[in-house]
Design a protein around this motif. Structure first.
Motif, PDB file in Angstrom:
ATOM      1  N   ASN A 126      23.269  57.544  25.148  1.00 59.51           N
ATOM      2  CA  ASN A 126      23.135  56.548  26.212  1.00 59.51           C
ATOM      3  C   ASN A 126      22.173  55.425  25.845  1.00 59.51           C
ATOM      4  N   PHE A 129      24.162  50.576  22.734  1.00 61.14           N
ATOM      5  CA  PHE A 129      25.257  49.868  23.389  1.00 61.14           C
ATOM      6  C   PHE A 129      25.947  48.952  22.385  1.00 61.14           C
ATOM      7  N   HIS A 134      30.141  46.495  25.327  1.00 55.69           N
ATOM      8  CA  HIS A 134      29.194  45.984  26.331  1.00 55.69           C
ATOM      9  C   HIS A 134      28.781  44.545  25.987  1.00 55.69           C
ATOM     10  N   GLU A 169      21.368  45.740  34.484  1.00 56.81           N
ATOM     11  CA  GLU A 169      22.675  46.085  33.927  1.00 56.81           C
ATOM     12  C   GLU A 169      22.598  47.390  33.125  1.00 56.81           C
ATOM     13  N   ARG A 172      22.385  50.271  35.541  1.00 60.18           N
ATOM     14  CA  ARG A 172      23.688  50.550  36.169  1.00 60.18           C
ATOM     15  C   ARG A 172      24.542  51.426  35.261  1.00 60.18           C
ATOM     16  N   ILE A 173      24.592  51.057  33.992  1.00 59.91           N
ATOM     17  CA  ILE A 173      25.368  51.843  33.024  1.00 59.91           C
ATOM     18  C   ILE A 173      24.785  53.242  32.895  1.00 59.91           C
ATOM     19  N   SER A 177      26.515  57.075  33.783  1.00 59.78           N
ATOM     20  CA  SER A 177      26.843  57.943  32.657  1.00 59.78           C
ATOM     21  C   SER A 177      26.222  59.324  32.759  1.00 59.78           C
TER      22      SER A 177
END
Length: 313
Positions: A126, A129, A134, A169, A172-173, A177
């Motif tokens: 995680n 990116f 993304h 942002e 949020r991702i 996840s």
């Protein structure tokens, strides 16, 4: 069978510029070696990295995750990790360091909510990116770096707005996840960074009265074991780390406000002005009054200060 050697974990302390709480490390100087470090490291601020060239691997919480040019990395503070490039390469990076509390406080004049991932639930995958998957993350991250490098008119306001958008942002991702209700037990996190709850607590509650017994309980350790473990990982005692956190915050208040030295000492958690003055002078080399006078005539912008170049080319 010989016992498996424990990894050495290094603490890297980055002091943010007092007049603008974002630190950018960028340029040809910031290249990652292809030699894998034997040491993991962690920092006192959140790190966002942008890989500009080549590829390699990042090790986070026992996972080895590949990266490539165009990737953006998101490393919360106090998360041990290390990075190394592919053989015969030296990947080039830009890094942004900031504190979410300072970012939101600076932007909204005190309105701050606890937007920070739970390290125990965070998975290594995680934290990286990809540009293709993304594109918004990549565009926002590179835009922040360019604003800070070019320093055109109103660049600070622009960089703050972009960084806020980038951070939200990312969260949020991150929130999408992870499992919505994942209550991990002590056994599940046994191999993780055992003192991270204390570091997080001190960062957010340095102004409160804090005891060793309370901090030890946060880690589910006895006070004696906790003291030993903390010193082993941080190279200092819990009390000295707490006081250095308080003094760093006091420096911000001395610069940003006209509050009295007595008031600031109380705001950052010292029980007496004498202990504050003594601790401040020990760490900063001068009294709070002298330091404030000096900072008014010369902008204080502390650079990365501890183990800055370990592992770098």
């Amino acid at each position: 069978m010989p016992r498996k050697k424990k990894p050495v974990i290094e603490y890297r302390h980055y002091s943010l510029p007092l007049n603008f709480p974002i630190l950018l490390l960028s340029g040809e100087r910031w290249k990652i070696s292809d030699i894998k470090s034997e040491h993991l490291h962690f920092h006192n601020h959140l790190e966002i990295g942008i890989c500009h060239s080549d590829s390699g691997f990042m090790e986070i919480k026992g996972e080895s995750i590949p990266f490539q040019a165009g990737d953006v990395t998101f490393i919360p503070r106090y998360l041990p990790h290390t990075t190394y490039s592919s053989p015969n390469t030296a990947s080039r990076w830009s890094y942004l360091f900031f504190s979410p509390e300072d970012l939101f406080r600076y932007s909204f004049k005190g309105a701050y909510h606890n937007f920070e991932p739970n390290l125990q639930m965070l998975k290594g995958m995680n934290c990286i990116f990809n540009k293709e998957n993304h594109p918004k993350i990549y565009t926002l991250a590179t835009s922040v770096v360019e604003e800070l490098k070019q320093q055109n008119t109103h660049y600070q306001e622009s960089a703050l707005g972009l960084l806020l958008s980038l951070y939200i942002e990312l969260l949020r991702i991150h929130s999408m996840s992870l499992p919505l209700a994942n209550q991990e037990t002590e056994q599940n996190v046994k191999g993780d960074f055992v003192i991270s709850p204390v570091l997080e607590y001190i960062t957010k509650n340095y102004m409160r009265p804090i005891t060793i017994n309370f901090l030890a309980d946060l880690c589910h350790l006895s006070p004696t074991h906790f003291r030993r473990k903390f010193h082993e990982m941080m190279g200092t005692s819990p009390l000295d780390f707490l006081n250095s956190t308080r003094i760093e915050e006091a420096c911000k208040q001395l610069k940003r406000t006209d509050d009295s030295i007595l008031s600031i000492s109380e705001q950052v958690g010292f029980q007496s002005i004498s202990s504050f003055n003594r601790c401040f002078s020990k760490l900063m080399g001068k009294s709070p009054k002298q330091w404030r006078k000096g900072v008014q005539s010369e902008a204080q912008s502390a650079n990365a200060s501890i183990l800055e170049f370990t592992g770098w080319v």
